[in-house]
Design a protein around this motif. Sequence first.
Motif, PDB file in Angstrom:
ATOM      1  N   MET A  66       0.830  -1.198   0.000  1.00 36.40           N
ATOM      2  CA  MET A  66       0.000   0.000   0.000  1.00 36.40           C
ATOM      3  C   MET A  66       0.870   1.256   0.000  1.00 36.40           C
ATOM      4  O   MET A  66       0.589   2.226  -0.725  1.00 36.40           O
ATOM      5  CB  MET A  66      -0.929  -0.008   1.213  1.00 36.40           C
ATOM      6  CG  MET A  66      -1.906   1.149   1.259  1.00 36.40           C
ATOM      7  SD  MET A  66      -3.138   0.987   2.572  1.00 36.40           S
ATOM      8  CE  MET A  66      -2.080   1.090   4.035  1.00 36.40           C
ATOM      9  N   ASN A 101      -6.821   3.152  -1.223  1.00 39.75           N
ATOM     10  CA  ASN A 101      -6.128   2.746  -0.001  1.00 39.75           C
ATOM     11  C   ASN A 101      -7.091   2.364   1.123  1.00 39.75           C
ATOM     12  O   ASN A 101      -6.686   1.676   2.069  1.00 39.75           O
ATOM     13  CB  ASN A 101      -5.234   3.885   0.508  1.00 39.75           C
ATOM     14  CG  ASN A 101      -4.063   4.154  -0.405  1.00 39.75           C
ATOM     15  OD1 ASN A 101      -3.535   3.237  -1.029  1.00 39.75           O
ATOM     16  ND2 ASN A 101      -3.655   5.409  -0.505  1.00 39.75           N
ATOM     17  N   ASP A 129       1.281   3.903  -3.274  1.00 40.62           N
ATOM     18  CA  ASP A 129       0.952   5.309  -3.101  1.00 40.62           C
ATOM     19  C   ASP A 129       2.107   6.213  -3.518  1.00 40.62           C
ATOM     20  O   ASP A 129       1.892   7.353  -3.935  1.00 40.62           O
ATOM     21  CB  ASP A 129       0.595   5.585  -1.639  1.00 40.62           C
ATOM     22  CG  ASP A 129       0.015   6.974  -1.436  1.00 40.62           C
ATOM     23  OD1 ASP A 129      -1.180   7.162  -1.721  1.00 40.62           O
ATOM     24  OD2 ASP A 129       0.775   7.870  -1.013  1.00 40.62           O
TER      25      ASP A 129
END
Length: 487
Positions: free
Chosen positions: A25, A175, A29
């Motif tokens: 994650m 997310n 990002d």
Amino acid sequence: MIPSLPFPNRSRWAAFSVLCAGMLMIVIDGTIVNVALPSIQRELDFSESALAWVVNAYLIPFGGVLLLAGRMGDLIGRRRIFIAGLAVFTVASTLCGLSQTQGMLIAARLVQGVGGGMTSSVILGMVVTLFPGRREQARAIGVIAFICSAGGSVGLLMGGVLTEAASWHGIFFVNLPIGIAATVLALRLLEPERGIGLAQGADLPGAALVTTALMLGVYTIAEVPDNGWGSPRTLILGGVALALLAGFLVRQTTAATPLLPLAIFRSRSISGANVIMVLAVAGMFGTFFIGALYLRLVLGYGPLQIGLAFLPVAVSMGAISFRISAQVNTRFGARPVLIVGLAMIAVGLAAFGRGPAQDGYLVNVLPSMLLLGIGGGLAFPAVTSLGMSGATADNSGLVSGLVNTTQQVGGSLGLAVLATLTASRTQSLTLAGAGGGAALTGGYLFGFAVGALFAAVAIVVAVLALPAEAVEPEAETEDGEACPEAA
């Protein structure tokens, strides 16, 4: 030797999967936002200079909290820091997606950077605690390296798809389900730990000094391409950051419970690996930035072509780090594997620096991409293993935060150095009478050469500073099973 958590083998790998989800994650990002920047600029009416803060607002707190969060993981429990970081990151991502103004987005990105730094700071420390044995630890670190390389490519792809199919808001909302799932699974699968207690290192003045120094240092480096290395702004802010860092080091020599016991740098593996990490990341990932510009402005590639051009790097790096790095590190030792990987990176960057000003991908670009990918797949798991090899049960979170901090600083430093030198070289060639295309090409090729020099210096450090390893056969794990996820 770090004692393993009381997990059976399969349960350890299940817990490791949660760490991988958190890392994925964070990595996604880091790249998914770049694709959406033009859309963010148009909708929220960012200027060119202000748009950089969408990235810098995340990077500055991320790099600043790594060391502190890693040490706090040792003191109060790495599981607590990991879960808290996931929660902060997930909530901040939601706020980013809901943002309708420049100020709200930048503020939410600041909070997101804190959560990302907290989460990633303790992952390596938890990995070496879960897998104290050389073979399984090498496999786990190889998987982490695979996620870091493949996740960046996934982020670029997801960013393009989500931005075109919906809007830039979707890149942050993605997310939310990942963060919630990872948090729930972390609560169920990660073994609770008490930590060694705040009394063993709750140095609040030291924490304030190092966090401020790192944040100010990352900010100063990030602003160099706009301000220049010799500008009063850069010199003053850089001087203040160095003074704060010096104050922190002095504090650590006098504090009864130092945040960063300087004795850990007596380990040649830890100190040497962190220096190598800065140099290797500065050379390789700083070059990716100017490489994309070279392909676009010199060779005339479009956005999709640029992504496909870099795909061999991600694929080869991921394949090597996932499948091969653990085996060769276990068999030959991390130090020789690191040296070979760094040599391949140096050759790849040097070859890139000899590229012509016309297209010829298969002959002029692809070989460099493959060398960078294979070299990175060998070098980065090896240097990470060496950087964590001196960790103990009491300081693995701190050492993990230190490795992540040097990686973050190396990336910021490399980007600033190569961007500045490339622009300076282009300007000097233009003043010397070179045409616009030739001057631009010369600037980029000079940047590739400097990146190769960083990798070459890293090889020298590896040869001179890292201790030789005794490579011995390792017994099977306690239940005799290999890791199915990493096999």
